[in-house]
Write a protein that holds these residues in place. Sequence first.
Motif, PDB file in Angstrom:
ATOM      1  N   UNK A  28       0.833  -1.207   0.000  1.00 25.96           N
ATOM      2  CA  UNK A  28       0.000   0.000   0.000  1.00 25.96           C
ATOM      3  C   UNK A  28       0.868   1.260   0.000  1.00 25.96           C
ATOM      4  N   UNK A  29       1.955   1.226   0.797  1.00 25.41           N
ATOM      5  CA  UNK A  29       2.849   2.382   0.868  1.00 25.41           C
ATOM      6  C   UNK A  29       3.502   2.648  -0.493  1.00 25.41           C
ATOM      7  N   UNK A  30       3.911   1.582  -1.175  1.00 23.57           N
ATOM      8  CA  UNK A  30       4.529   1.754  -2.494  1.00 23.57           C
ATOM      9  C   UNK A  30       3.488   2.156  -3.543  1.00 23.57           C
ATOM     10  N   UNK A  31       2.264   1.668  -3.397  1.00 23.75           N
ATOM     11  CA  UNK A  31       1.205   2.066  -4.318  1.00 23.75           C
ATOM     12  C   UNK A  31       0.900   3.553  -4.173  1.00 23.75           C
ATOM     13  N   UNK A  32       0.930   4.069  -2.952  1.00 25.22           N
ATOM     14  CA  UNK A  32       0.781   5.515  -2.759  1.00 25.22           C
ATOM     15  C   UNK A  32       1.905   6.268  -3.472  1.00 25.22           C
ATOM     16  N   UNK A  33       3.100   5.693  -3.429  1.00 24.96           N
ATOM     17  CA  UNK A  33       4.226   6.300  -4.145  1.00 24.96           C
ATOM     18  C   UNK A  33       4.008   6.298  -5.645  1.00 24.96           C
ATOM     19  N   UNK A  34       3.434   5.221  -6.170  1.00 28.82           N
ATOM     20  CA  UNK A  34       3.144   5.153  -7.601  1.00 28.82           C
ATOM     21  C   UNK A  34       2.101   6.204  -7.998  1.00 28.82           C
ATOM     22  N   UNK A  35       1.063   6.316  -7.183  1.00 27.68           N
ATOM     23  CA  UNK A  35       0.022   7.312  -7.463  1.00 27.68           C
ATOM     24  C   UNK A  35       0.589   8.734  -7.411  1.00 27.68           C
ATOM     25  N   UNK A  36       1.508   8.960  -6.475  1.00 31.20           N
ATOM     26  CA  UNK A  36       2.170  10.265  -6.364  1.00 31.20           C
ATOM     27  C   UNK A  36       2.919  10.586  -7.650  1.00 31.20           C
ATOM     28  N   UNK A  37       3.588   9.572  -8.231  1.00 26.65           N
ATOM     29  CA  UNK A  37       4.306   9.781  -9.485  1.00 26.65           C
ATOM     30  C   UNK A  37       3.348  10.162 -10.608  1.00 26.65           C
ATOM     31  N   UNK A  38       2.214   9.497 -10.672  1.00 24.34           N
ATOM     32  CA  UNK A  38       1.236   9.807 -11.717  1.00 24.34           C
ATOM     33  C   UNK A  38       0.750  11.253 -11.619  1.00 24.34           C
TER      34      UNK A  38
ATOM     35  N   UNK B 297       2.503  13.721 -10.155  1.00 26.92           N
ATOM     36  CA  UNK B 297       3.646  14.626 -10.334  1.00 26.92           C
ATOM     37  C   UNK B 297       4.073  14.712 -11.794  1.00 26.92           C
ATOM     38  N   UNK B 298       3.987  13.587 -12.510  1.00 23.61           N
ATOM     39  CA  UNK B 298       4.410  13.553 -13.916  1.00 23.61           C
ATOM     40  C   UNK B 298       3.260  13.047 -14.795  1.00 23.61           C
ATOM     41  N   UNK B 299       2.165  13.799 -14.875  1.00 29.81           N
ATOM     42  CA  UNK B 299       0.990  13.306 -15.606  1.00 29.81           C
ATOM     43  C   UNK B 299       1.241  13.124 -17.099  1.00 29.81           C
ATOM     44  N   UNK B 300       2.169  13.883 -17.677  1.00 31.72           N
ATOM     45  CA  UNK B 300       2.419  13.810 -19.113  1.00 31.72           C
ATOM     46  C   UNK B 300       3.702  13.052 -19.446  1.00 31.72           C
ATOM     47  N   UNK B 301       4.666  13.110 -18.550  1.00 36.35           N
ATOM     48  CA  UNK B 301       6.000  12.599 -18.854  1.00 36.35           C
ATOM     49  C   UNK B 301       6.126  11.085 -18.720  1.00 36.35           C
ATOM     50  N   UNK B 302       5.309  10.476 -17.859  1.00 42.75           N
ATOM     51  CA  UNK B 302       5.477   9.063 -17.545  1.00 42.75           C
ATOM     52  C   UNK B 302       4.262   8.236 -17.938  1.00 42.75           C
ATOM     53  N   UNK B 303       4.537   6.998 -18.269  1.00 42.75           N
ATOM     54  CA  UNK B 303       3.495   5.980 -18.421  1.00 42.75           C
ATOM     55  C   UNK B 303       3.789   4.906 -17.381  1.00 42.75           C
TER      56      UNK B 303
END
Length: 634
Positions: free
Chosen positions: A305-315, A317-323
């Motif tokens: 769950x903690x790492x999934x929160x980190x993944x969501x944070x990335x999405x 923070x970088x809505x256009x740059x990352x897939x």
Amino acid sequence: MGKEDYAKAVKLGKKDYQMRMLRGVKPTLQVLDDILPEKGTYAERPLGVVQIPIDLIVGTKNAGRSNSFSGNFMPILREGTEFASKWSGLSTSHIEEGIHTPIKAYEYMNKFYVEEGNKRVSVMKYFEADSIRGEVTRIIPKRTEDKENKIYFEFLDFYELAPINYIWFSQEGSFAKLQEAVGKEPGEKWSEDDIREFSFAYNRFATEFRSQGGSKLKATVGDAFLAFIMLYGFESISEKTTSELKELITKSWEEFELLQEEQGIELKMKPNKEKKSLLSALFSAPKLKIAFIYEKTPGTSAWTYAHELGRLYLEQTFPEELSIVSYECATQENIDELIDGAIAAGCNLIFTTTPSFVQASVKAAIANPDVRIMNCSLHTSHRYIRTYYARMHEAKFLMGAIGGAMAENNRLLYIEDYPIYGSIANINAFALGAKMINPRVEVFLEWSARKDFDIDGKIREIAPACISGKDMMIPEEASRFFGLYHMEGENPRNLAMPICHWGKFYEQLIRTIMDGKWKSDDNSSATKAINYWWGISAGVIDVICSQRLPIGTKRLSELLKATISSEQFNPFSGILYSQTGVAQADPEKSLAPEEIMRMDWLAENVIGAIPKTEELKEQAEPVVRQQGVKQKEG
């Protein structure tokens, strides 16, 4: 033919003799009598007739014939002597019918010294034979704390299970790892078929390893072989063709080079703040498709769950740059398939979020050198991947200080899951933080991964003022038994919670790639594995305090956090006491990062012990095998 061979052998001997003279070492054979300890300090044990690896025959028992040979066992006496005639005769016999009469030799520290049959050994070495039969007497020294002595006694224990003398290691614990790597239980004896199968696999590997220059490495063939089968599995060697095995050894070469490094890990304690030009960043920034691979689901595991929160944070923070994609419910059985699937889907950066997935990560990285693979684990020596972890012990120290301030009855309970690298530092930091505030406090340690774990019973038995449990809640459980809490009847009252901002961790790792700083981390560590180990100073670790916490205790926590963040204070500084004595005696010193992460002792005010593997649940086995810590005997 025999005379011609002798002439060639003498040339080899004289060349070796001169080379040794130039290096300032003894040019002739080693003499066992010159290096044996005093009589009465060792024991002798006859082994009967065994196959002696030619490479392990290094000298003679006494000085009588040592000067007839160079240090490589090639003859150096001139042609026309009786010695030359006998050597030539043995050479002819070896070609026509083979040498069958066993030599007599002594084995000391897994090296062999000839008492009878020096010329036979010389001839066999000249013809590059693998082994020779010999009647061997083993000389067993007294046990000492010397590293080589410890490895030798581990070899003796292994030899009782499998009479194999041709494999050797440079690190303690390797023989036990080998026993496990070939699928044997501790103490399980090998059958003759097991030994034949192992010999075939080892010799196949050794031939290819040496042909690619393995003899030039400081690591032994055994070191490389063990690393190889731990990575790919023992059975895989027999399944591969010679060309496939050769290719895999070539791809794994950096792993073998890493084995010879005393300090094989480059710790990155802070994010890379190196400035890159805008032009450089634009040209070096790749398009990233990222995969997160989880062992469990976010709804059933606080860690996931903690790492999934980190993944969501990335999405966000970088809505256009990352897939970004994620894979759940990975196991030891399907992890290879999941990583391969992510790569096939075009992912060029993969986070495997569990320490037990290290080996699968390395295998995939070797096979796919253009894909960046990172594993969430601590102090893992693999060059092909990078690892990352948080200095959670800094937060645990703050939690301990809060617990110590709230412990009216001087009793705290600490619940840990696995005895792995990092977890011991967490326990001790908590205990030290509590003791700094309350010198009389005791920290009772329990392990949730133990087979007999009964938390309710322990709470009734210990009656702690506060309990340190899971770091955060699990969504599907909606339980309040997390962080630091104390019980009010049947209900927990939360006081504080440690936080690892995996999102900020991942963001800064991503920026090292996007800003073109990824490769610059390699500059000072060309042959070392890279491990990112960040803490409060990097903004990835914090403690959230409850509104119910007394204002003075909260201010104390903030003050301690500020001193740790600014590096004015290290929780593991000054004189430190373990359960068995002084762990650090210098009041001006702080433990080095490597000492903290590999900590294998418990603080003096901890009541409990580090459990043995057999005391743990089956689910703990993969991660404990990979990163487990064993406590030193007092």
